[in-house]
Motif scaffolding. Structure first.
Motif, PDB file in Angstrom:
ATOM      1  N   GLN A 119       0.824  -1.213   0.000  1.00  0.00           N
ATOM      2  CA  GLN A 119       0.000   0.000   0.000  1.00  0.00           C
ATOM      3  C   GLN A 119       0.858   1.263   0.000  1.00  0.00           C
ATOM      4  O   GLN A 119       0.564   2.228  -0.710  1.00  0.00           O
ATOM      5  CB  GLN A 119      -0.929  -0.010   1.215  1.00  0.00           C
ATOM      6  CG  GLN A 119      -1.996  -1.092   1.156  1.00  0.00           C
ATOM      7  CD  GLN A 119      -2.749  -1.216   2.461  1.00  0.00           C
ATOM      8  OE1 GLN A 119      -2.680  -0.349   3.323  1.00  0.00           O
ATOM      9  NE2 GLN A 119      -3.492  -2.308   2.611  1.00  0.00           N
ATOM     10  N   ASP A 120       1.938   1.253   0.782  1.00  0.00           N
ATOM     11  CA  ASP A 120       2.822   2.422   0.813  1.00  0.00           C
ATOM     12  C   ASP A 120       3.545   2.603  -0.522  1.00  0.00           C
ATOM     13  O   ASP A 120       3.736   3.742  -0.988  1.00  0.00           O
ATOM     14  CB  ASP A 120       3.853   2.267   1.937  1.00  0.00           C
ATOM     15  CG  ASP A 120       3.221   2.398   3.314  1.00  0.00           C
ATOM     16  OD1 ASP A 120       2.086   2.908   3.400  1.00  0.00           O
ATOM     17  OD2 ASP A 120       3.848   1.974   4.299  1.00  0.00           O
ATOM     18  N   GLU A 146       2.489   1.822  -3.448  1.00  0.00           N
ATOM     19  CA  GLU A 146       1.558   2.324  -4.461  1.00  0.00           C
ATOM     20  C   GLU A 146       1.417   3.844  -4.418  1.00  0.00           C
ATOM     21  O   GLU A 146       0.979   4.453  -5.396  1.00  0.00           O
ATOM     22  CB  GLU A 146       0.185   1.671  -4.281  1.00  0.00           C
ATOM     23  CG  GLU A 146       0.160   0.204  -4.677  1.00  0.00           C
ATOM     24  CD  GLU A 146      -1.183  -0.444  -4.404  1.00  0.00           C
ATOM     25  OE1 GLU A 146      -1.501  -1.458  -5.045  1.00  0.00           O
ATOM     26  OE2 GLU A 146      -1.914   0.070  -3.533  1.00  0.00           O
ATOM     27  N   LYS A 147       1.806   4.450  -3.318  1.00  0.00           N
ATOM     28  CA  LYS A 147       1.691   5.903  -3.178  1.00  0.00           C
ATOM     29  C   LYS A 147       2.936   6.643  -3.677  1.00  0.00           C
ATOM     30  O   LYS A 147       2.944   7.863  -3.745  1.00  0.00           O
ATOM     31  CB  LYS A 147       1.427   6.260  -1.707  1.00  0.00           C
ATOM     32  CG  LYS A 147       0.133   5.675  -1.165  1.00  0.00           C
ATOM     33  CD  LYS A 147       0.001   5.944   0.330  1.00  0.00           C
ATOM     34  CE  LYS A 147      -1.247   5.298   0.905  1.00  0.00           C
ATOM     35  NZ  LYS A 147      -1.354   5.495   2.371  1.00  0.00           N
ATOM     36  N   ARG A 148       3.986   5.900  -4.013  1.00  0.00           N
ATOM     37  CA  ARG A 148       5.202   6.537  -4.519  1.00  0.00           C
ATOM     38  C   ARG A 148       4.935   7.233  -5.856  1.00  0.00           C
ATOM     39  O   ARG A 148       4.070   6.810  -6.629  1.00  0.00           O
ATOM     40  CB  ARG A 148       6.295   5.488  -4.711  1.00  0.00           C
ATOM     41  CG  ARG A 148       6.837   4.883  -3.421  1.00  0.00           C
ATOM     42  CD  ARG A 148       7.701   3.677  -3.723  1.00  0.00           C
ATOM     43  NE  ARG A 148       8.761   3.995  -4.673  1.00  0.00           N
ATOM     44  CZ  ARG A 148      10.056   4.072  -4.376  1.00  0.00           C
ATOM     45  NH1 ARG A 148      10.446   3.882  -3.123  1.00  0.00           N
ATOM     46  NH2 ARG A 148      10.959   4.346  -5.295  1.00  0.00           N
ATOM     47  N   ASP A 149       5.713   8.260  -6.122  1.00  0.00           N
ATOM     48  CA  ASP A 149       5.527   8.998  -7.376  1.00  0.00           C
ATOM     49  C   ASP A 149       5.730   8.111  -8.595  1.00  0.00           C
ATOM     50  O   ASP A 149       5.004   8.210  -9.589  1.00  0.00           O
ATOM     51  CB  ASP A 149       6.507  10.185  -7.434  1.00  0.00           C
ATOM     52  CG  ASP A 149       6.149  11.262  -6.422  1.00  0.00           C
ATOM     53  OD1 ASP A 149       4.983  11.276  -5.983  1.00  0.00           O
ATOM     54  OD2 ASP A 149       7.024  12.070  -6.082  1.00  0.00           O
ATOM     55  N   ASP A 150       6.730   7.203  -8.518  1.00  0.00           N
ATOM     56  CA  ASP A 150       7.020   6.365  -9.684  1.00  0.00           C
ATOM     57  C   ASP A 150       6.048   5.210  -9.852  1.00  0.00           C
ATOM     58  O   ASP A 150       6.134   4.442 -10.797  1.00  0.00           O
ATOM     59  CB  ASP A 150       8.455   5.832  -9.626  1.00  0.00           C
ATOM     60  CG  ASP A 150       8.782   5.205  -8.274  1.00  0.00           C
ATOM     61  OD1 ASP A 150       7.986   5.376  -7.341  1.00  0.00           O
ATOM     62  OD2 ASP A 150       9.829   4.557  -8.167  1.00  0.00           O
ATOM     63  N   SER A 154       2.497   5.790  -8.817  1.00  0.00           N
ATOM     64  CA  SER A 154       1.257   6.423  -8.359  1.00  0.00           C
ATOM     65  C   SER A 154       0.066   6.164  -9.264  1.00  0.00           C
ATOM     66  O   SER A 154      -1.072   6.366  -8.865  1.00  0.00           O
ATOM     67  CB  SER A 154       1.469   7.933  -8.202  1.00  0.00           C
ATOM     68  OG  SER A 154       1.896   8.493  -9.445  1.00  0.00           O
ATOM     69  N   SER A 155       0.291   5.718 -10.491  1.00  0.00           N
ATOM     70  CA  SER A 155      -0.831   5.463 -11.397  1.00  0.00           C
ATOM     71  C   SER A 155      -0.849   4.001 -11.815  1.00  0.00           C
ATOM     72  O   SER A 155       0.168   3.298 -11.767  1.00  0.00           O
ATOM     73  CB  SER A 155      -0.717   6.348 -12.647  1.00  0.00           C
ATOM     74  OG  SER A 155       0.387   5.948 -13.431  1.00  0.00           O
ATOM     75  N   SER A 156      -2.024   3.553 -12.230  1.00  0.00           N
ATOM     76  CA  SER A 156      -2.171   2.166 -12.685  1.00  0.00           C
ATOM     77  C   SER A 156      -1.274   1.889 -13.882  1.00  0.00           C
ATOM     78  O   SER A 156      -0.703   0.802 -14.005  1.00  0.00           O
ATOM     79  CB  SER A 156      -3.636   1.895 -13.041  1.00  0.00           C
ATOM     80  OG  SER A 156      -3.793   0.592 -13.553  1.00  0.00           O
ATOM     81  N   LYS A 163       1.652   3.232 -14.570  1.00  0.00           N
ATOM     82  CA  LYS A 163       3.030   3.055 -14.128  1.00  0.00           C
ATOM     83  C   LYS A 163       3.244   1.697 -13.473  1.00  0.00           C
ATOM     84  O   LYS A 163       4.286   1.060 -13.647  1.00  0.00           O
ATOM     85  CB  LYS A 163       3.407   4.171 -13.150  1.00  0.00           C
ATOM     86  CG  LYS A 163       3.501   5.546 -13.782  1.00  0.00           C
ATOM     87  CD  LYS A 163       3.864   6.588 -12.737  1.00  0.00           C
ATOM     88  CE  LYS A 163       3.973   7.991 -13.370  1.00  0.00           C
ATOM     89  NZ  LYS A 163       4.316   9.021 -12.355  1.00  0.00           N
ATOM     90  N   ARG A 164       2.254   1.237 -12.701  1.00  0.00           N
ATOM     91  CA  ARG A 164       2.405  -0.033 -11.996  1.00  0.00           C
ATOM     92  C   ARG A 164       2.372  -1.225 -12.947  1.00  0.00           C
ATOM     93  O   ARG A 164       2.814  -2.310 -12.609  1.00  0.00           O
ATOM     94  CB  ARG A 164       1.318  -0.182 -10.924  1.00  0.00           C
ATOM     95  CG  ARG A 164       1.491   0.800  -9.757  1.00  0.00           C
ATOM     96  CD  ARG A 164       0.624   0.411  -8.577  1.00  0.00           C
ATOM     97  NE  ARG A 164      -0.790   0.552  -8.835  1.00  0.00           N
ATOM     98  CZ  ARG A 164      -1.486   1.650  -8.650  1.00  0.00           C
ATOM     99  NH1 ARG A 164      -0.875   2.744  -8.204  1.00  0.00           N
ATOM    100  NH2 ARG A 164      -2.792   1.690  -8.893  1.00  0.00           N
TER     101      ARG A 164
END
Length: 388
Positions: free
Chosen positions: A333-334, A336-340, A342-344, A346-347
């Protein structure tokens, strides 16, 4: 207990339950207080030397064991104490013997911070004159070894005389912020055995102290008995034999309590070993189901996305301990909040799994990482090795 018409002069709809413990030595008035405060005739009140809480013939070890297990179970079920009422007979001329040992054990059981949620209530005011009672109460308040140091840490002193006083005592506790007692933290959060807790150590130290006293007494009796034989004093010999038998009985009780504490630790060790064996068997069973194949090596991370790695991890989470599972989920969860990440979009990008792997390797045990299928990177020790 809930606020209700039977317990308080007013009601609050939907008010939560408040768990309040009532403690004190046998005969301090525990059951009388509970019956008076609840207004219920269903609570049995002891009118003889036999306590209706069944602690008259129990050793201090057995009493502590019973209290500890109840407190442990309550804490495991997320029930914190709103407060503790500790009762003391004001008609007792001195604070000594079992009463003083009980008080010391009570303090160790509570710890420091929870003392502000403790009510020290005196009972049996009808058995003493007002002046005598007030003098004894003042002594309890002042002496640090009695109630003095507890009062300094927030404990309140009051008197239990009738139903109104019982209800006022309850009302003093209801606004409290519930706190876990020290022994609850030790048994549950720190996974200590009872003998390793502060209260358990206190009882064990007292047993060791009494054991030494009795052994010294036995040695003195043996020396006096030898002299009685030399002087052919039959009466003194019989008296010394009776004294030795009594001390032997007392020592036997002490040894049984010491063994009970040790047995509790051995039983806990066996329980933990059995639980560990069960977990290993469960892991072996789960490993044969091939929930998710592990990643091969660091090269595979170039072709896997953050989302794909999370899916693989969650497929294997059943294999690891609940506490490690919670830690892993928090890390995900933490991350997923990173800038790199932060979006689906990017993940989903290839190679982003490396970010999560780096974080996991710092915070999660290696064994759990293995079960999750996360690659383990060991340091290269060859740089520190010499060549032939």
């Amino acid at each position: 207990m809930p606020r209700s018409k039977e317990t308080l002069p007013y009601t609050i709809s939907g008010a939560p339950w408040a768990t309040i413990a009532v403690m004190g030595v046998t005969g301090a008035g525990k059951s009388t207080f509970i019956q008076t405060a609840s207004g219920s005739a269903d609570v049995e009140v002891g009118h003889s030397l036999e306590s209706c809480f069944n602690d008259t013939h129990k050793s201090e070890t057995e009493v502590l064991e019973g209290i500890a297990r109840w407190l442990e179970d309550s804490y495991l079920h997320k029930r914190k104490l709103q407060g503790v009422i500790y009762l003391h007979r004001i008609d007792n001329p001195r604070m000594e013997g079992s009463a003083l040992r009980n008080l010391r054990m009570f303090r160790k059981l509570c710890g420091e911070d929870p003392l502000r949620n403790v009510i020290l209530a005196t009972t049996f005011w009808d058995k003493v004159s007002g002046q005598v009672g007030e003098e004894r109460e003042a002594e309890l308040r002042v002496k640090p070894e009695f109630w003095g140091s507890m009062i300094q840490r927030g404990s309140q002193v009051t008197r239990f005389t009738d139903r109104d006083s019982a209800l006022k005592i309850m009302e003093l506790l209801l606004p409290n912020n519930p706190l876990p007692l020290e022994i609850q933290l030790e048994l549950v959060d720190q996974s200590k055995n009872l003998v390793e807790t502060a209260a358990g150590k206190s009882v064990n130290e007292e047993l060791n102290r009494l054991e030494k006293i009795h052994k010294d007494q036995l040695q003195q009796i043996k020396e006096e008995y030898y002299l009685a034989i030399q002087e052919k004093d039959k009466e003194l010999q019989e008296h010394l034999e009776d004294a030795q038998r009594k001390i032997d009985r007392d020592l036997d009780k002490i040894h049984r309590q010491q063994e009970q504490l040790r047995a509790e630790r051995r039983a806990e060790d066996r329980r933990r070993k059995n639980e560990l064996d069960f977990q290993f068997q469960r892991i072996q069973s789960l490993s044969t189901t091939n929930l998710s194949e592990p990643l091969g090596n660091s090269d595979d991370l170039q072709d896997i996305s953050f989302n794909d790695l999370v899916g693989k991890i969650r497929a294997n989470e059943i294999k690891i301990r609940p506490e490690d599972r919670d830690k892993v989920e928090k890390i995900i969860q933490d991350a997923e909040k990173r800038d790199d990440l932060s979006s689906s979009r990017k993940r989903k990008a290839k190679g982003t799994a490396k970010v999560l792997v780096r974080i996991l390797q710092v915070a999660v045990p290696v064994l759990s990482l293995t079960f999750l299928g996360v690659p383990i990177f060991l340091p290269d020790y060859t740089q520190f090795m010499g060549t032939d």
